[in-house]
Design an enzyme around this catalytic site. Structure first.
Site, short mmCIF file in Angstrom:
data_model
loop_
_atom_site.label_atom_id
_atom_site.label_comp_id
_atom_site.label_asym_id
_atom_site.label_seq_id
_atom_site.Cartn_x
_atom_site.Cartn_y
_atom_site.Cartn_z
N ASP A 1 -3.34 -18.33 16.03
CA ASP A 1 -2.22 -18.29 15.08
C ASP A 1 -2.09 -19.62 14.34
O ASP A 1 -1.20 -19.79 13.50
CB ASP A 1 -0.92 -17.85 15.76
CG ASP A 1 -0.45 -18.81 16.84
OD1 ASP A 1 -1.17 -19.79 17.12
OD2 ASP A 1 0.64 -18.58 17.40
N LYS B 1 -4.83 -13.37 23.33
CA LYS B 1 -4.31 -14.60 23.93
C LYS B 1 -2.81 -14.64 23.72
O LYS B 1 -2.32 -14.18 22.67
CB LYS B 1 -4.96 -15.85 23.30
CG LYS B 1 -4.40 -17.16 23.86
CD LYS B 1 -5.20 -18.37 23.43
CE LYS B 1 -4.77 -18.97 22.12
NZ LYS B 1 -3.36 -19.38 22.01
N ASP C 1 -5.08 -13.82 18.79
CA ASP C 1 -3.86 -14.47 19.29
C ASP C 1 -2.65 -13.59 18.99
O ASP C 1 -2.49 -13.15 17.84
CB ASP C 1 -3.71 -15.80 18.51
CG ASP C 1 -3.24 -16.94 19.37
OD1 ASP C 1 -2.97 -16.73 20.55
OD2 ASP C 1 -3.18 -18.06 18.83
N GLU D 1 -3.81 -27.06 26.51
CA GLU D 1 -3.69 -27.85 25.28
C GLU D 1 -2.91 -29.13 25.53
O GLU D 1 -1.78 -29.10 26.03
CB GLU D 1 -3.01 -27.01 24.18
CG GLU D 1 -2.85 -27.77 22.88
CD GLU D 1 -2.59 -26.91 21.65
OE1 GLU D 1 -2.62 -25.67 21.76
OE2 GLU D 1 -2.35 -27.50 20.58
O1 KIV Z 1 -3.94 -21.04 17.47
C1 KIV Z 1 -4.89 -21.75 17.86
O2 KIV Z 1 -5.79 -22.13 17.09
C2 KIV Z 1 -4.94 -22.12 19.26
C3 KIV Z 1 -5.98 -23.10 19.69
C4 KIV Z 1 -5.65 -24.45 19.22
C5 KIV Z 1 -6.19 -23.05 21.15
O3 KIV Z 1 -4.13 -21.67 20.02
#
Ligand code: KIV
Length: 275
Positions: A54, A123, A93, A192
């Site tokens: 995201d 995710k 995501d 992270e």
């Molecule tokens: O949204 C994203 O790009 C992420 C990564 C930084 C792990 O969650």
């Protein structure tokens, strides 16, 4: 009879593959992608996992945070990536407020990501607070990657993008959160912006792989946002970022060159026109 061999299909990366990579001690490479062209380049280059993050909110849509992203936006970006990929595991995501209200709503969101976008896994951010949701999604046959440490969807709660879990209590909670995600059936966890020693402890305590961003070298894999590692974002320079290119300068030079060729009449030339 033809003896010509069919072109061999690349062996697909699955959630099992990445778990087995951890068991063998093979590091996992993951990058973000949001569109067909970039995803195709990354897949052909051999990255194992592509996250349609995201972070599209920042690098594609120009928002300051990931909060405004909708499930429809994420499904659109994920479907573009899925169409380009032959081999990599593609993770979609789930955006803010598409999984936090109820486990039922989370399952519906995850299901849309799989059916409409063609993602191979989803995710989501959070630990114990989302573990029953993770279990519900996994029980329905959808693989889940967790995300702990700095979780950008909670930026208005944290108030800052600084390193998380430096204090003992938050570090202890993070270890418990990671275990809760593993117990709920998550196949992997993004860590992270946490101290490297803590990432090591978490990685050693789990049988599923950890993927770090700003979490040091002991994670089972690493992830970067593609725009950051290619140097497209001139002004974003966190300590953890390694830039592999300076595409901001290269693109600026190419566009400036084109403008001057158009203005001078040098483009198009004899070979660049139809007679
Ligand atoms: O949204 C994203 O790009 C992420 C990564 C930084 C792990 O969650």
């Amino acid at each position: 009879m033809s003896t010509q061999k069919k072109p061999s299909r690349p062996e697909k990366i699955t959630t099992q593959t990445v778990v087995e990579m951890k068991q063998r001690g093979d590091k996992i490479s993951m990058l973000t992608a949001y569109d067909y062209t970039m995803a195709g380049i990354m897949d052909a280059a051999g990255v194992e996992v592509i996250l349609v993050g995201d972070s599209a909110s920042n690098v594609m849509a120009g928002y300051d945070t990931t909060v405004p992203m909708t499930l429809d936006h994420m499904i659109y970006h994920t479907s573009c990536v899925v169409r380009a990929v032959d081999r990599a595991l593609v993770i979609g995501d789930l955006p803010f407020m598409s999984y936090q209200v109820t486990a039922k709503e989370a399952l519906i969101s995850a299901g849309r990501m799989m059916k409409e976008a063609g993602a191979h896994a989803i995710k989501l951010e959070g630990g114990k607070s989302v573990s029953s949701t993770v279990k519900r999604i996994v029980d329905a046959g959808i693989p889940v990657m967790g995300h702990l440490g700095l979780t950008p969807q909670s930026i208005y709660k944290f108030g800052t993008y600084k390193v998380r879990a430096k204090e003992e209590q938050e570090a202890k909670e993070l270890v418990e959160d990671a275990k809760a995600l593993e117990d709920a059936g998550a196949f992997s966890i993004v860590l992270e912006k946490i101290p490297s020693d803590l990432a090591k402890k978490v990685t050693e305590s789990l049988s599923i792989p950890t993927i770090g961003i700003g979490a040091g070298p002991h994670c089972d894999g690493q992830v970067l946002v593609i725009h950051d590692m290619l140097g497209l974002n001139k002004d974003f320079s966190p300590r953890f970022l390694r830039r592999y290119e300076d595409l901001h300068s290269k693109m600026t030079d190419a566009v400036s060159h084109y403008i001057s060729d158009v203005k001078s009449g040098d483009f198009p030339n004899e070979n660049e026109q139809y007679n």
